[in-house]
Design a protein around this motif. Structure first.
Motif, PDB file in Angstrom:
ATOM      1  N   ARG A  49       0.899  -1.196   0.017  1.00  0.00           N
ATOM      2  CA  ARG A  49       0.049   0.053  -0.010  1.00  0.00           C
ATOM      3  C   ARG A  49       0.735   1.204  -0.034  1.00  0.00           C
ATOM      4  N   LEU A  86      -5.984   3.069  -6.163  1.00  0.00           N
ATOM      5  CA  LEU A  86      -5.851   4.226  -5.549  1.00  0.00           C
ATOM      6  C   LEU A  86      -5.257   4.189  -4.190  1.00  0.00           C
ATOM      7  N   ALA A  87      -4.728   2.769  -3.787  1.00  0.00           N
ATOM      8  CA  ALA A  87      -4.233   2.403  -2.782  1.00  0.00           C
ATOM      9  C   ALA A  87      -4.739   2.692  -1.435  1.00  0.00           C
ATOM     10  N   ALA A  88      -6.198   2.197  -1.651  1.00  0.00           N
ATOM     11  CA  ALA A  88      -7.254   2.195  -0.543  1.00  0.00           C
ATOM     12  C   ALA A  88      -7.090   0.691   0.011  1.00  0.00           C
ATOM     13  N   ALA A  90      -8.037  -2.611   2.399  1.00  0.00           N
ATOM     14  CA  ALA A  90      -9.053  -2.987   3.469  1.00  0.00           C
ATOM     15  C   ALA A  90      -8.746  -4.318   3.864  1.00  0.00           C
ATOM     16  N   VAL A  92     -10.452  -7.857   4.808  1.00  0.00           N
ATOM     17  CA  VAL A  92     -11.890  -8.486   4.098  1.00  0.00           C
ATOM     18  C   VAL A  92     -11.778  -9.888   4.408  1.00  0.00           C
ATOM     19  N   GLN A 101     -17.233  -7.694  -8.785  1.00  0.00           N
ATOM     20  CA  GLN A 101     -17.740  -7.358  -7.364  1.00  0.00           C
ATOM     21  C   GLN A 101     -19.496  -7.157  -7.306  1.00  0.00           C
ATOM     22  N   LEU A 105     -19.926 -10.332  -4.810  1.00  0.00           N
ATOM     23  CA  LEU A 105     -20.138 -10.214  -3.463  1.00  0.00           C
ATOM     24  C   LEU A 105     -21.371 -10.526  -2.863  1.00  0.00           C
TER      25      LEU A 105
ATOM     26  N   LEU B  15     -16.530   1.161   4.307  1.00  0.00           N
ATOM     27  CA  LEU B  15     -15.703   1.513   3.176  1.00  0.00           C
ATOM     28  C   LEU B  15     -16.343   1.171   1.777  1.00  0.00           C
ATOM     29  N   LEU B  17     -17.131   2.011  -2.550  1.00  0.00           N
ATOM     30  CA  LEU B  17     -16.706   2.628  -3.856  1.00  0.00           C
ATOM     31  C   LEU B  17     -18.218   3.179  -4.491  1.00  0.00           C
ATOM     32  N   LEU B  20     -21.243   0.866  -3.790  1.00  0.00           N
ATOM     33  CA  LEU B  20     -20.956  -0.503  -3.606  1.00  0.00           C
ATOM     34  C   LEU B  20     -20.037  -0.601  -2.014  1.00  0.00           C
ATOM     35  N   VAL B  22     -17.391  -2.162   0.152  1.00  0.00           N
ATOM     36  CA  VAL B  22     -16.323  -2.966  -0.004  1.00  0.00           C
ATOM     37  C   VAL B  22     -16.016  -3.652   1.168  1.00  0.00           C
ATOM     38  N   SER B  23     -16.265  -2.855   2.578  1.00  0.00           N
ATOM     39  CA  SER B  23     -15.873  -3.248   3.544  1.00  0.00           C
ATOM     40  C   SER B  23     -16.638  -2.564   4.912  1.00  0.00           C
ATOM     41  N   ASN B  25     -15.420  -2.502   8.081  1.00  0.00           N
ATOM     42  CA  ASN B  25     -14.250  -2.691   9.094  1.00  0.00           C
ATOM     43  C   ASN B  25     -13.428  -1.814   8.533  1.00  0.00           C
ATOM     44  N   PHE B  26     -13.550  -0.488   8.527  1.00  0.00           N
ATOM     45  CA  PHE B  26     -12.904   0.614   8.267  1.00  0.00           C
ATOM     46  C   PHE B  26     -12.704   1.818   9.146  1.00  0.00           C
ATOM     47  N   ALA B  44     -10.507   7.220   0.480  1.00  0.00           N
ATOM     48  CA  ALA B  44      -9.973   5.932   1.722  1.00  0.00           C
ATOM     49  C   ALA B  44      -8.491   5.948   1.597  1.00  0.00           C
ATOM     50  N   THR B  45      -7.983   6.216   0.499  1.00  0.00           N
ATOM     51  CA  THR B  45      -6.521   5.909   0.454  1.00  0.00           C
ATOM     52  C   THR B  45      -5.778   7.129   1.064  1.00  0.00           C
ATOM     53  N   ASP B  46      -6.323   8.544   1.175  1.00  0.00           N
ATOM     54  CA  ASP B  46      -5.854   9.525   1.807  1.00  0.00           C
ATOM     55  C   ASP B  46      -5.924   9.418   3.335  1.00  0.00           C
ATOM     56  N   SER B  48      -5.842   6.565   4.918  1.00  0.00           N
ATOM     57  CA  SER B  48      -4.620   5.840   5.461  1.00  0.00           C
ATOM     58  C   SER B  48      -3.348   6.520   5.291  1.00  0.00           C
ATOM     59  N   THR B  49      -3.045   7.223   4.191  1.00  0.00           N
ATOM     60  CA  THR B  49      -1.760   7.830   4.109  1.00  0.00           C
ATOM     61  C   THR B  49      -1.494   9.065   5.074  1.00  0.00           C
ATOM     62  N   PHE B  91      -7.520  14.694  -0.017  1.00  0.00           N
ATOM     63  CA  PHE B  91      -8.924  14.602  -0.174  1.00  0.00           C
ATOM     64  C   PHE B  91      -9.678  14.186   1.098  1.00  0.00           C
TER      65      PHE B  91
END
Lengths: 167, 192
Positions: A49, A86-88, A90, A92, A101, A105, B15, B17, B20, B22-23, B25-26, B44-46, B48-49, B91
């Motif tokens: 990541r 985007l380097a998100a 998670a 799972v 997906q 899912l 979390l 998109l 949709l 995805v998780s 647990n974020f 989300a990426t920002d 974490s960053t 962001f």
């Protein structure tokens, strides 16, 4: 696939990160050699990541979505990580990328159990691929299935010749 | 959200998109030191960053100064770090909550994505459900709530707000910060 042309029908897109080469693989391998132990899946996921997040704001970012699966070398705990371009990141219990997906899912929501066996897991995976064959307007070229266990990675026989028709 | 000698900070766990999920647990609330908390909403990426970046910066601060960072100092660190990226921002819309290590006074503030600080003495909201949260907080919050009442108020405000927002919810984390005590609670919330 390249535009509308199929270049190769059986390209294995999975990589074992504590073997092989290439950039991230090489760095994971370097860690293993330096510390005489393999990175845990969590550590590796966060490392990947980090690389992807740095690349995201560079002139030419990587454009890859990945799923990282692994078994912790010490605790033997299995884990799965969802990481997009985007380097998100998670953690799972189950995941998919792209259009899949939308189909997979919901099936996994219904049929996944945290303490499933491999055989049960393959059954659910089959339900997923059946749904993809049924609903996705693509020429289905089959699947590569691998199991990551504490003893290593092994290929799984997967019957993908079955024809599924849309009702 | 501010109470009497305590503050609370909470986030949902989704979390996604667009539509949709995805998780579920974020977590979006991060702890830096004993009583400084940062909440991050946005890309989300920002999330974490930026949370990783501040973990690094706060650890470096602690080593250099040999003391924990105060929430007001941390707020200025967040502000200047975000403004460094003035023309290519992260962001995220951060929220800082904590107790002053010397006086024990509650401190909360929010930011926009380029680091403009918004101080408040009642509550700060951020994220896709911010309009709903403003409404809920405005009607439920009152001055000088004790820790237990503050927990109830912030939880009800958050749960009611995220149930009216299609892009939020799926469980929540609630932290109540008192002098010498931090309570973290997990709310299951609606999972649909």
């Amino acid at each position: 696939m390249r535009g509308a042309t199929i270049l190769k029908a059986s390209d294995d897109k999975t990589r074992q990160l504590n073997k092989h080469t290439l950039y991230i693989q090489a760095n994971a391998q370097l860690y293993s050699m330096r510390n005489e132990t393999d990175l845990s899946p969590t550590a590796l996921a966060h490392y990947v990541r980090g690389q992807l997040a740095t690349s995201l704001r560079s002139r030419k970012p990587y454009n890859v979505n990945l799923l990282l699966g692994g078994v912790d070398p010490i605790t033997h705990k299995p884990s799965l990580f969802w990481l997009d371009y985007l380097a998100a990141l998670a953690p799972v219990p189950y995941a998919a990328h792209g259009y899949a997906q939308y189909y997979c899912l919901s099936i996994l929501d219904k049929h996944h159990h945290p303490d499933m066996t491999l055989v049960q897991g393959i059954k659910v995976l089959e339900m997923c691929t059946d749904e993809l064959k049924r609903r996705l307007p693509i020429d289905f070229k089959g699947m590569i299935v691998k199991a990551v266990t504490k003893d290593g990675i092994r290929d799984i026989e997967f019957n993908d010749d079955k024809v599924v028709k849309c009702p | 959200m501010v109470g009497k000698d305590c503050v609370a900070i909470a986030c949902d766990l989704r979390l996604g998109l667009q539509a949709l999920t995805v998780s579920n647990n974020f977590p979006k609330v991060f702890q830096y030191g004993d009583n400084v908390f940062l909440g991050l909403t946005g890309l989300a990426t920002d999330v974490s960053t930026v949370s990783d970046l501040f973990r690094y910066k706060v650890n470096m601060y602690r080593l250099r100064e040999e003391r924990a960072i105060a929430p007001s100092t941390f707020a200025n660190l967040v502000s200047s770090s975000l403004y460094e990226r003035r023309f290519g921002p992260y962001f995220v819309s951060p929220v800082v909550a904590g107790l002053d290590p010397k006086t024990g006074a509650p401190f909360i503030c929010g930011f926009d994505s380029i680091g403009c600080i918004d101080f408040a003495k009642d509550f700060i909201v951020s994220g896709t459900a911010s309009e709903q949260l403003f409404g809920m907080c405005e009607s439920l919050w009152e001055p000088n709530l004790g820790p237990e009442d503050l927990f109830e108020t912030i939880s009800q405000a958050l749960l009611s707000a995220v149930d009216r927002d299609a892009l939020s919810g799926w469980g929540a984390h609630v932290y109540v910060i008192e002098k010498n005590k931090v309570t973290k609670r997990l709310l299951k919330g609606r999972q649909d």
